[in-house]
Design a protein around this motif. Structure first.
Motif, PDB file in Angstrom:
ATOM      1  N   MET A   1       0.836  -1.186   0.000  1.00 46.54           N
ATOM      2  CA  MET A   1       0.000   0.000   0.000  1.00 46.54           C
ATOM      3  C   MET A   1       0.873   1.239   0.000  1.00 46.54           C
ATOM      4  SD  MET A   1      -3.090  -0.785   2.581  1.00 46.54           S
ATOM      5  CE  MET A   1      -3.852  -2.383   2.604  1.00 46.54           C
ATOM      6  N   SER A   2       0.571   2.120  -0.936  1.00 45.80           N
ATOM      7  CA  SER A   2       1.378   3.327  -1.072  1.00 45.80           C
ATOM      8  C   SER A   2       0.940   4.397  -0.079  1.00 45.80           C
ATOM      9  CB  SER A   2       1.253   3.861  -2.495  1.00 45.80           C
ATOM     10  OG  SER A   2      -0.091   4.200  -2.761  1.00 45.80           O
ATOM     11  N   ASP A   3       1.789   5.411   0.062  1.00 46.95           N
ATOM     12  CA  ASP A   3       1.477   6.536   0.928  1.00 46.95           C
ATOM     13  C   ASP A   3       0.325   7.312   0.301  1.00 46.95           C
ATOM     14  OD1 ASP A   3       1.519   8.626   2.769  1.00 46.95           O
ATOM     15  OD2 ASP A   3       3.161   9.652   1.752  1.00 46.95           O
ATOM     16  N   ILE A   4      -0.785   7.387   0.992  1.00 43.03           N
ATOM     17  CA  ILE A   4      -1.987   8.022   0.459  1.00 43.03           C
ATOM     18  C   ILE A   4      -1.741   9.484   0.117  1.00 43.03           C
ATOM     19  CG2 ILE A   4      -4.338   8.735   1.076  1.00 43.03           C
ATOM     20  CD1 ILE A   4      -4.573   6.025   2.545  1.00 43.03           C
ATOM     21  N   ASN A   5      -0.991  10.188   0.945  1.00 39.72           N
ATOM     22  CA  ASN A   5      -0.758  11.611   0.709  1.00 39.72           C
ATOM     23  C   ASN A   5       0.040  11.883  -0.562  1.00 39.72           C
ATOM     24  OD1 ASN A   5      -2.172  12.510   2.980  1.00 39.72           O
ATOM     25  ND2 ASN A   5      -0.420  12.103   4.285  1.00 39.72           N
ATOM     26  N   ALA A   6       0.716  10.881  -1.090  1.00 44.41           N
ATOM     27  CA  ALA A   6       1.490  11.055  -2.313  1.00 44.41           C
ATOM     28  C   ALA A   6       0.649  10.800  -3.567  1.00 44.41           C
ATOM     29  CB  ALA A   6       2.696  10.117  -2.309  1.00 44.41           C
ATOM     30  N   LEU A   7      -0.584  10.316  -3.393  1.00 42.70           N
ATOM     31  CA  LEU A   7      -1.428   9.980  -4.533  1.00 42.70           C
ATOM     32  C   LEU A   7      -2.101  11.211  -5.116  1.00 42.70           C
ATOM     33  CD1 LEU A   7      -3.273   6.816  -3.133  1.00 42.70           C
ATOM     34  CD2 LEU A   7      -1.309   6.877  -4.669  1.00 42.70           C
ATOM     35  N   SER A   8      -2.226  11.214  -6.437  1.00 39.32           N
ATOM     36  CA  SER A   8      -3.018  12.259  -7.097  1.00 39.32           C
ATOM     37  C   SER A   8      -4.492  11.961  -6.832  1.00 39.32           C
ATOM     38  CB  SER A   8      -2.754  12.250  -8.606  1.00 39.32           C
ATOM     39  OG  SER A   8      -3.310  11.071  -9.189  1.00 39.32           O
ATOM     40  N   PHE A   9      -5.350  12.903  -7.157  1.00 38.91           N
ATOM     41  CA  PHE A   9      -6.787  12.700  -6.976  1.00 38.91           C
ATOM     42  C   PHE A   9      -7.252  11.461  -7.735  1.00 38.91           C
ATOM     43  CE2 PHE A   9     -11.194  13.320  -8.252  1.00 38.91           C
ATOM     44  CZ  PHE A   9     -11.799  13.525  -7.021  1.00 38.91           C
ATOM     45  N   GLU A  10      -6.825  11.355  -8.988  1.00 39.75           N
ATOM     46  CA  GLU A  10      -7.245  10.228  -9.819  1.00 39.75           C
ATOM     47  C   GLU A  10      -6.748   8.895  -9.260  1.00 39.75           C
ATOM     48  OE1 GLU A  10      -7.511  13.947 -11.995  1.00 39.75           O
ATOM     49  OE2 GLU A  10      -5.819  13.052 -10.952  1.00 39.75           O
ATOM     50  N   GLU A  11      -5.516   8.861  -8.800  1.00 38.78           N
ATOM     51  CA  GLU A  11      -4.967   7.628  -8.218  1.00 38.78           C
ATOM     52  C   GLU A  11      -5.714   7.248  -6.938  1.00 38.78           C
ATOM     53  OE1 GLU A  11      -0.291   8.120  -9.616  1.00 38.78           O
ATOM     54  OE2 GLU A  11      -0.989   9.107  -7.784  1.00 38.78           O
ATOM     55  N   ALA A  12      -6.010   8.246  -6.114  1.00 38.18           N
ATOM     56  CA  ALA A  12      -6.725   7.987  -4.870  1.00 38.18           C
ATOM     57  C   ALA A  12      -8.141   7.504  -5.148  1.00 38.18           C
ATOM     58  CB  ALA A  12      -6.741   9.233  -3.990  1.00 38.18           C
ATOM     59  N   MET A  13      -8.804   8.088  -6.134  1.00 36.02           N
ATOM     60  CA  MET A  13     -10.158   7.648  -6.483  1.00 36.02           C
ATOM     61  C   MET A  13     -10.153   6.210  -6.994  1.00 36.02           C
ATOM     62  SD  MET A  13     -12.634   9.670  -5.778  1.00 36.02           S
ATOM     63  CE  MET A  13     -13.910   8.977  -6.800  1.00 36.02           C
ATOM     64  N   LYS A  14      -9.175   5.874  -7.806  1.00 38.54           N
ATOM     65  CA  LYS A  14      -9.077   4.501  -8.324  1.00 38.54           C
ATOM     66  C   LYS A  14      -8.848   3.525  -7.173  1.00 38.54           C
ATOM     67  CE  LYS A  14      -6.678   1.522 -11.532  1.00 38.54           C
ATOM     68  NZ  LYS A  14      -5.610   1.331 -12.474  1.00 38.54           N
ATOM     69  N   ALA A  15      -7.959   3.883  -6.248  1.00 40.49           N
ATOM     70  CA  ALA A  15      -7.694   3.019  -5.089  1.00 40.49           C
ATOM     71  C   ALA A  15      -8.938   2.889  -4.226  1.00 40.49           C
ATOM     72  CB  ALA A  15      -6.535   3.587  -4.270  1.00 40.49           C
ATOM     73  N   LEU A  16      -9.687   3.981  -4.066  1.00 41.38           N
ATOM     74  CA  LEU A  16     -10.919   3.941  -3.279  1.00 41.38           C
ATOM     75  C   LEU A  16     -11.952   3.035  -3.941  1.00 41.38           C
ATOM     76  CD1 LEU A  16     -12.577   4.889  -0.882  1.00 41.38           C
ATOM     77  CD2 LEU A  16     -13.135   6.962  -2.165  1.00 41.38           C
ATOM     78  N   GLU A  17     -12.071   3.116  -5.252  1.00 40.50           N
ATOM     79  CA  GLU A  17     -12.990   2.247  -5.986  1.00 40.50           C
ATOM     80  C   GLU A  17     -12.609   0.778  -5.814  1.00 40.50           C
ATOM     81  OE1 GLU A  17     -12.811   3.769  -9.968  1.00 40.50           O
ATOM     82  OE2 GLU A  17     -14.028   5.520  -9.465  1.00 40.50           O
ATOM     83  N   GLU A  18     -11.319   0.483  -5.797  1.00 46.09           N
ATOM     84  CA  GLU A  18     -10.861  -0.892  -5.593  1.00 46.09           C
ATOM     85  C   GLU A  18     -11.223  -1.383  -4.192  1.00 46.09           C
ATOM     86  OE1 GLU A  18      -6.674  -0.816  -6.491  1.00 46.09           O
ATOM     87  OE2 GLU A  18      -7.036  -0.504  -8.631  1.00 46.09           O
ATOM     88  N   VAL A  19     -11.050  -0.514  -3.199  1.00 45.54           N
ATOM     89  CA  VAL A  19     -11.401  -0.868  -1.818  1.00 45.54           C
ATOM     90  C   VAL A  19     -12.888  -1.155  -1.719  1.00 45.54           C
ATOM     91  CG1 VAL A  19     -11.632   0.070   0.524  1.00 45.54           C
ATOM     92  CG2 VAL A  19      -9.475   0.314  -0.704  1.00 45.54           C
TER      93      VAL A  19
END
Length: 78
Positions: A1-19
């Motif tokens: 799992m990567s550092d959430i604060n380093a994620l772009s909006f798009e990357e964070a949204m994709k990770a959230l969708e996966e969760v």
């Protein structure tokens, strides 16, 4: 799992969708579900923060007396 604060909006949204997808299937052990839920909550907070920062930078278009665009001004109420 990567550092959430380093994620772009798009990357964070994709990770959230996966969760969310993993949690919706319901085929993960309870301990992993709890970890996924916690990560999802952090991803949601990060997305909300990035979105709020983006909204603060949004500018509205100002019009002259003829109704033609003449420039921009900071958006109000964001």
């Amino acid at each position: 799992m990567s550092d959430i604060n380093a994620l772009s909006f798009e990357e964070a949204m994709k990770a959230l969708e996966e969760v969310v997808g993993k949690l919706e299937h319901g085929d993960v052990p309870l301990d992993e579900s709890i970890k996924l839920y916690e990560r999802g909550a952090k991803l949601k907070e990060h997305c909300a923060k990035l979105l709020k920062e983006a909204e603060a930078r949004v500018e509205k278009i100002t019009l002259n007396t003829d109704g033609a665009p003449q420039g921009t001004a900071p958006a109000e109420g964001l």
